[in-house]
Motif scaffolding. Structure first.
Motif, mmCIF file in Angstrom:
data_model
loop_
_atom_site.group_PDB
_atom_site.id
_atom_site.type_symbol
_atom_site.label_atom_id
_atom_site.label_comp_id
_atom_site.label_asym_id
_atom_site.label_seq_id
_atom_site.Cartn_x
_atom_site.Cartn_y
_atom_site.Cartn_z
ATOM 1 N N SER A 4 39.741 44.735 46.637
ATOM 2 C CA SER A 4 40.827 45.624 45.978
ATOM 3 C C SER A 4 40.749 46.847 46.866
ATOM 4 C CB SER A 4 40.431 46.092 44.700
ATOM 5 O OG SER A 4 39.870 44.701 43.785
ATOM 6 N N ARG A 41 49.288 39.511 47.525
ATOM 7 C CA ARG A 41 49.204 40.722 48.163
ATOM 8 C C ARG A 41 50.531 41.261 47.966
ATOM 9 N NH1 ARG A 41 44.832 37.148 48.863
ATOM 10 N NH2 ARG A 41 42.904 38.513 48.468
ATOM 11 N N THR A 56 48.633 46.111 50.066
ATOM 12 C CA THR A 56 47.960 46.420 48.785
ATOM 13 C C THR A 56 47.137 44.806 48.419
ATOM 14 O OG1 THR A 56 49.138 48.311 48.308
ATOM 15 C CG2 THR A 56 47.713 47.012 46.559
ATOM 16 N N SER A 57 45.975 44.968 48.320
ATOM 17 C CA SER A 57 45.236 43.922 48.069
ATOM 18 C C SER A 57 44.752 44.160 46.766
ATOM 19 C CB SER A 57 44.112 43.527 49.096
ATOM 20 O OG SER A 57 43.358 42.374 48.563
ATOM 21 N N PHE A 58 44.876 43.324 45.862
ATOM 22 C CA PHE A 58 44.267 43.521 44.199
ATOM 23 C C PHE A 58 43.041 42.684 44.271
ATOM 24 C CE2 PHE A 58 48.752 43.596 44.620
ATOM 25 C CZ PHE A 58 49.046 44.931 43.916
ATOM 26 N N GLU A 59 42.442 41.990 45.253
ATOM 27 C CA GLU A 59 41.408 41.424 45.065
ATOM 28 C C GLU A 59 40.566 40.875 46.389
ATOM 29 O OE1 GLU A 59 41.874 38.166 42.356
ATOM 30 O OE2 GLU A 59 42.945 36.817 44.085
ATOM 31 N N LEU A 102 41.150 50.518 45.838
ATOM 32 C CA LEU A 102 41.997 50.589 44.397
ATOM 33 C C LEU A 102 41.002 51.327 43.310
ATOM 34 C CD1 LEU A 102 44.189 47.693 44.730
ATOM 35 C CD2 LEU A 102 44.672 49.966 45.653
#
Length: 240
Positions: free
Chosen positions: A60, A46, A54-57, A239
């Motif tokens: 998200s 992240r 911001t976390s992409f998974e 996101l």
């Protein structure tokens, strides 16, 4: 030649200290914390800019904390030998510089060779922030006199030691709250927002707020106000 005179009181103090140290040693070696790995800043999944994570998974999402929170840093480690964990830590202070609040956003993923899944369905309440629903539990807490940052190898110890070293020691009495999110399609993952809030401004202590304490009847109203502040203060966006 110096003579050492040990009074009865000194012997008692030494005995208590020795017994306490042995107790911690015994607890630690029967606790899964001893299987936790060393900390690393490599491979973090992240990112943080200002007070926005911001976390992409899993999930998200973009998570923004109130402006009074400063980002202190992040690290990753294997927790208890069973879970890959990442911690992203934020803090705010009182006007005198003492710790007002700490936030640890903790992401966990159960290792492939370990069975199991996360389940917080027994949590006493739930709240929704943006697109995410969190299971919530909370308690009044007091810093332990012997292990103020927790037992070595625990996730709490990793968090509290990190922030302590950066000038934000855990308050003596505080509200501890945990907001747990588990993706429906990925129950072997979780995101926790772990927050502690100093009780000093209220004039109340954790022992007094617990069941049977002098101020136990004030706990529910205090907790409701605490959680409402979190709901209104934290912003979460999915996101695209």
């Amino acid at each position: 030649m110096k003579k050492w005179i040990l009074t009865a009181a000194t012997l008692v103090i030494l005995g208590v200290a020795g017994a306490a140290g042995y107790t911690v040693y015994k607890i630690y070696y029967s606790h899964p914390g001893r299987f936790s790995s060393e900390l690393s800043i490599e491979g973090l999944k992240r990112t943080v800019a200002g007070n926005t994570l911001t976390s992409f998974e899993n999930p998200s999402a973009r998570i923004t904390f109130p402006p009074e929170y400063a980002y202190l840093g992040a690290h990753r480690f294997i927790l208890y030998g069973t879970v890959e964990a990442e911690q992203y830590m934020f803090a705010s202070s009182h006007p005198d510089g003492s710790t007002r609040s700490l936030i640890n956003v903790q992401f966990e993923a159960i290792l492939p060779e370990i069975e199991g899944a996360y389940d917080y369905s027994a949590a006493p309440r739930a709240i929704r922030i943006g697109p995410l629903e969190f299971h919530v539990d909370a308690d009044p807490a007091r810093r332990h006199w012997l292990v103020p940052n927790g037992l070595p190898g625990t996730d709490a110890e990793r968090h509290y030691t990190f922030v302590d070293e950066r000038g934000f020691p855990v308050p003596k009495d505080y509200i501890w709250s945990r907001l747990a999110y588990v993706p429906e399609d990925a129950p072997r993952h979780e995101m926790l927002i772990l927050q502690i809030e100093d009780l000093a401004p209220t004039g109340l202590t954790a022992p007094a707020l617990r069941l049977g304490g002098a101020n136990a009847r004030d706990w529910q109203d205090l907790l409701d106000a605490h959680l409402l502040k979190l709901e209104q203060g934290i912003k979460i966006e999915a996101l695209q």
